[in-house]
Scaffold this motif. Structure first.
Motif, PDB file in Angstrom:
ATOM      1  N   MET A 267      -7.276  -2.859  21.542  1.00 15.40           N
ATOM      2  CA  MET A 267      -7.571  -3.055  20.244  1.00 15.40           C
ATOM      3  C   MET A 267      -7.964  -1.925  19.193  1.00 15.40           C
ATOM      4  O   MET A 267      -7.248  -1.949  18.073  1.00 15.40           O
ATOM      5  N   LEU A 268      -8.360  -0.860  19.693  1.00 16.59           N
ATOM      6  CA  LEU A 268      -8.698   0.365  19.007  1.00 16.59           C
ATOM      7  C   LEU A 268      -7.311   0.918  18.243  1.00 16.59           C
ATOM      8  O   LEU A 268      -7.087   1.554  17.498  1.00 16.59           O
ATOM      9  N   ASN A 269      -6.454   1.242  19.634  1.00 12.62           N
ATOM     10  CA  ASN A 269      -5.055   1.743  19.228  1.00 12.62           C
ATOM     11  C   ASN A 269      -4.429   0.985  18.203  1.00 12.62           C
ATOM     12  O   ASN A 269      -3.809   1.411  17.470  1.00 12.62           O
ATOM     13  N   TYR A 270      -4.527  -0.419  18.149  1.00  8.28           N
ATOM     14  CA  TYR A 270      -3.752  -1.348  17.112  1.00  8.28           C
ATOM     15  C   TYR A 270      -4.355  -1.137  15.948  1.00  8.28           C
ATOM     16  O   TYR A 270      -3.455  -0.850  14.847  1.00  8.28           O
ATOM     17  N   PHE A 271      -5.649  -1.063  15.890  1.00  7.90           N
ATOM     18  CA  PHE A 271      -6.202  -0.775  14.353  1.00  7.90           C
ATOM     19  C   PHE A 271      -6.040   0.519  14.121  1.00  7.90           C
ATOM     20  O   PHE A 271      -5.622   1.076  12.799  1.00  7.90           O
ATOM     21  N   LEU A 272      -5.920   1.678  14.858  1.00 10.76           N
ATOM     22  CA  LEU A 272      -5.366   2.897  14.455  1.00 10.76           C
ATOM     23  C   LEU A 272      -4.086   2.841  13.860  1.00 10.76           C
ATOM     24  O   LEU A 272      -3.632   3.533  12.851  1.00 10.76           O
ATOM     25  N   LEU A 273      -2.951   2.431  14.603  1.00 14.20           N
ATOM     26  CA  LEU A 273      -1.775   2.238  14.381  1.00 14.20           C
ATOM     27  C   LEU A 273      -1.569   1.800  12.837  1.00 14.20           C
ATOM     28  O   LEU A 273      -0.824   2.264  12.069  1.00 14.20           O
ATOM     29  N   GLN A 274      -2.346   0.658  12.493  1.00 11.29           N
ATOM     30  CA  GLN A 274      -2.288   0.024  11.127  1.00 11.29           C
ATOM     31  C   GLN A 274      -2.656   0.924   9.982  1.00 11.29           C
ATOM     32  O   GLN A 274      -2.271   0.676   9.052  1.00 11.29           O
ATOM     33  N   LEU A 275      -3.754   1.695  10.528  1.00 12.45           N
ATOM     34  CA  LEU A 275      -4.487   2.486   9.492  1.00 12.45           C
ATOM     35  C   LEU A 275      -4.028   3.854   8.914  1.00 12.45           C
ATOM     36  O   LEU A 275      -3.908   4.023   8.007  1.00 12.45           O
ATOM     37  N   VAL A 276      -3.353   4.253  10.262  1.00 16.72           N
ATOM     38  CA  VAL A 276      -2.721   5.645   9.796  1.00 16.72           C
ATOM     39  C   VAL A 276      -1.161   5.725  10.263  1.00 16.72           C
ATOM     40  O   VAL A 276      -0.612   6.943  10.222  1.00 16.72           O
ATOM     41  N   GLY A 277      -0.786   4.611  10.948  1.00 16.68           N
ATOM     42  CA  GLY A 277       0.662   4.835  11.252  1.00 16.68           C
ATOM     43  C   GLY A 277       1.668   4.787  10.354  1.00 16.68           C
ATOM     44  O   GLY A 277       1.389   4.819   8.906  1.00 16.68           O
ATOM     45  N   LYS A 296     -10.463   3.594   4.484  1.00 12.58           N
ATOM     46  CA  LYS A 296     -11.204   4.909   4.866  1.00 12.58           C
ATOM     47  C   LYS A 296     -12.524   4.489   5.606  1.00 12.58           C
ATOM     48  O   LYS A 296     -12.626   4.968   6.573  1.00 12.58           O
ATOM     49  N   GLN A 297     -13.241   3.477   5.199  1.00 16.37           N
ATOM     50  CA  GLN A 297     -14.532   3.123   5.918  1.00 16.37           C
ATOM     51  C   GLN A 297     -14.264   2.476   7.296  1.00 16.37           C
ATOM     52  O   GLN A 297     -14.667   2.802   8.191  1.00 16.37           O
ATOM     53  N   LEU A 298     -13.001   1.629   7.242  1.00 16.42           N
ATOM     54  CA  LEU A 298     -12.744   0.960   8.313  1.00 16.42           C
ATOM     55  C   LEU A 298     -12.260   1.934   9.411  1.00 16.42           C
ATOM     56  O   LEU A 298     -12.609   1.778  10.388  1.00 16.42           O
ATOM     57  N   LEU A 299     -11.638   2.882   9.066  1.00 10.89           N
ATOM     58  CA  LEU A 299     -11.050   4.114  10.042  1.00 10.89           C
ATOM     59  C   LEU A 299     -12.237   4.927  10.503  1.00 10.89           C
ATOM     60  O   LEU A 299     -12.140   5.056  11.622  1.00 10.89           O
ATOM     61  N   LYS A 300     -13.201   5.262   9.531  1.00  7.25           N
ATOM     62  CA  LYS A 300     -14.358   5.754  10.176  1.00  7.25           C
ATOM     63  C   LYS A 300     -15.013   5.203  11.179  1.00  7.25           C
ATOM     64  O   LYS A 300     -15.425   5.574  12.497  1.00  7.25           O
ATOM     65  N   GLN A 301     -15.058   3.784  11.006  1.00  7.82           N
ATOM     66  CA  GLN A 301     -16.018   2.877  12.005  1.00  7.82           C
ATOM     67  C   GLN A 301     -14.937   2.944  13.269  1.00  7.82           C
ATOM     68  O   GLN A 301     -15.694   2.952  14.535  1.00  7.82           O
ATOM     69  N   ILE A 302     -13.794   2.662  13.256  1.00  8.61           N
ATOM     70  CA  ILE A 302     -12.910   2.798  14.538  1.00  8.61           C
ATOM     71  C   ILE A 302     -12.929   4.049  15.298  1.00  8.61           C
ATOM     72  O   ILE A 302     -13.229   3.891  16.498  1.00  8.61           O
ATOM     73  N   VAL A 303     -13.004   5.156  14.544  1.00 10.75           N
ATOM     74  CA  VAL A 303     -13.118   6.405  15.154  1.00 10.75           C
ATOM     75  C   VAL A 303     -14.309   6.586  15.895  1.00 10.75           C
ATOM     76  O   VAL A 303     -14.574   7.223  16.908  1.00 10.75           O
ATOM     77  N   HIS A 304     -15.310   6.073  15.253  1.00 14.36           N
ATOM     78  CA  HIS A 304     -16.816   6.142  15.655  1.00 14.36           C
ATOM     79  C   HIS A 304     -16.827   5.303  17.097  1.00 14.36           C
ATOM     80  O   HIS A 304     -17.540   5.566  17.904  1.00 14.36           O
TER      81      HIS A 304
END
Length: 476
Positions: A267-277, A296-304
């Protein structure tokens, strides 16, 4: 009404009995519905409930909101959540209702537990609209849970529930929270791409005006409908990701269970791919705030969430789960995300821990490739029939007699209590350990490792012999 509720509540103690009495079962459903609707209406009128004793109503709601054996109608129990939402201090502005959450004994003991249970129960309402209804109901539950997390006594109760019921209601709650997060964010992002295509059509004035009037009207209605869908889905997705972020900071163990960790990582990898891929630029909107889209806020939360789980990963299994995801994992995404985080001035320690996790995942990916090469061709009987991966803990399903890897079937059972091969009823305690097959799998792994080691020694010996011979020739 107050007297009726007080009399009813007085006849019960928590926890409730497992069976409903005939007297309670005979009570017309509209009694409860009318009471909840009146409370909701009155709660929206400033000072309407001042001086009204609400303790019995609070007791009634807490007792029965998560008790389908007493109140079967899930929509009626959802109305109880609506009342509690109206009573939240930030909405009511009343110290009277605040005390119902922060100083009420039954609330402190059972409210979080019962909200988590209702969150799970509401997955299946029996209605043909249950798939969409659950999101609205869970939205109300999530707002309450987010408020309760900020109250220390409720947060402590939440942590205790997660510890005591890690394999029970809490894991089911976490499973459905992740399900909803994936669906809502995926739907939102896909709708954004469709929306941009429509936006491009309408912005080409000359081409747009040449289209028939009826077609323009239909496309315009679709455009407006998509705006609303994106806004609602994205708002709900943000809410779910926020809950994953703040709970994972203090509760990590359930995320890292064998049946959950790979799914969380995917799940986290998929969100990361969508946000910075590579496709991230296609998600740019003219007015992202209008659609509740805050990348940006969504990316911060995923990384957290990545970092929180890495901190709690005592057994160091999270990096391997990240790298095992063949759909979305890419080591370059971690450096791309870190670059974005630096530009938006994220905490340097968070960035460092995230980059270190990415490096560990890269090492785990390399080790997995080496292990796969060592094992060579794996006999079919050792492969899980769903994932086609080497089973680590094979179990036999009692009805279909199929052998499957325990984490795989446990992951399935979180959403569906049936045997996936014949749909018969199945629970985790019914699984039969296949010790004989596990012993043969362990022996196969050991023999392949010894074989690889022997081949390595043989190759090194041959290499040394050739080098010695070459040296002798040079001396001669």
């Amino acid at each position: 009404m107050v007297g009726w509720v007080g009399w009813l509540v007085g006849g019960f103690k928590m926890p409730l009995p497992s069976t409903c009495s005939m007297e309670f079962a005979s009570m017309p459903e509209h009694f409860v519905e009318d009471a909840m609707e009146l409370l909701t209406f009155a709660s929206r009128i400033p000072k309407a409930l001042d001086g009204v004793l609400l303790d019995d109503f609070m007791n009634f709601i807490i007792m029965f909101m998560a008790s389908p054996q007493f109140i079967k109608n899930p929509y009626l129990r959802a109305k109880m959540v609506e009342v509690l939402n109206c009573w939240m201090p930030r909405r009511s502005g009343s110290s009277v209702t605040a005390s119902l959450f922060e100083g009420h004994q039954l609330s402190l003991e059972y409210l979080v537990r019962n909200l988590l249970k209702l969150y799970v129960d509401i997955e299946f309402t029996g209605s043909h609209t249950q798939f969409y209804d659950k999101f609205n109901i869970r939205h109300n539950i999530a707002e309450l849970l987010e408020y309760l997390w900020q109250v220390p006594s409720h947060r402590n109760a939440w942590r205790q529930i997660a510890k005591e019921e890690e394999k029970g209601v809490y894991l089911n709650f976490l499973n459905f929270l992740i399900n909803d997060s994936i669906y809502l964010l995926d739907e939102s992002l896909n709708k954004i791409l469709e929306h941009k295509e429509l936006e491009a059509e309408m912005s080409n004035t000359a081409e747009w005006e040449r289209r028939p009037a009826q077609e323009r009207q239909e496309r315009t209605r679709l455009f407006q409908s998509q705006e609303n869908i994106i806004r609602i889905d994205m708002k709900l997705a943000n809410e779910d990701v926020t809950m994953l972020a703040f709970t994972s900071e203090q509760i990590t163990a359930p995320f890292l269970l064998p049946e959950m960790v790979e799914r969380v990582a995917s799940m986290l990898n998929y969100f990361l791919l969508q946000l910075v891929g590579p496709q991230r630029k296609s998600l740019c909107l003219k007015d992202p705030e209008k659609y509740e889209f805050h990348p940006k806020q969504l990316l911060k939360q995923i990384v957290h969430i990545y970092v929180h789980l890495a901190r709690g990963d005592i057994e160091n299994i999270f990096p391997a789960a990240i790298s095992k995801d063949g759909r979305s994992y890419n080591e370059q995404l971690f450096s791309a995300a870190a670059d974005v985080l630096r530009r938006i001035h994220e905490d340097g320690r968070i960035i460092q821990e995230f980059v270190e996790l990415g490096a560990k995942a890269k090492v785990a990916a390399s080790e997995a490739m080496d292990a796969e090469a060592t094992l060579g061709e794996i006999p079919d009987e050792f492969l899980d029939p769903i994932q086609y991966t080497l089973m680590k803990d094979p179990v036999i399903l009692p009805s279909s007699r199929i052998t499957i890897d325990r984490p795989v079937i446990q992951r399935h059972l979180l959403s569906d209590s049936t045997d996936p091969f014949n749909r018969s009823h199945l629970t985790a305690d019914m699984l039969i350990a296949d010790d004989e097959l596990k012993a043969r799998i362990d022996e196969f792994i050991k023999s392949q490792q010894l074989k690889k080691h022997s081949e390595g020694l043989s190759m090194q010996s041959t290499k040394d012999t050739i080098q010695t011979a070459a040296g002798d020739m040079l001396i001669d």
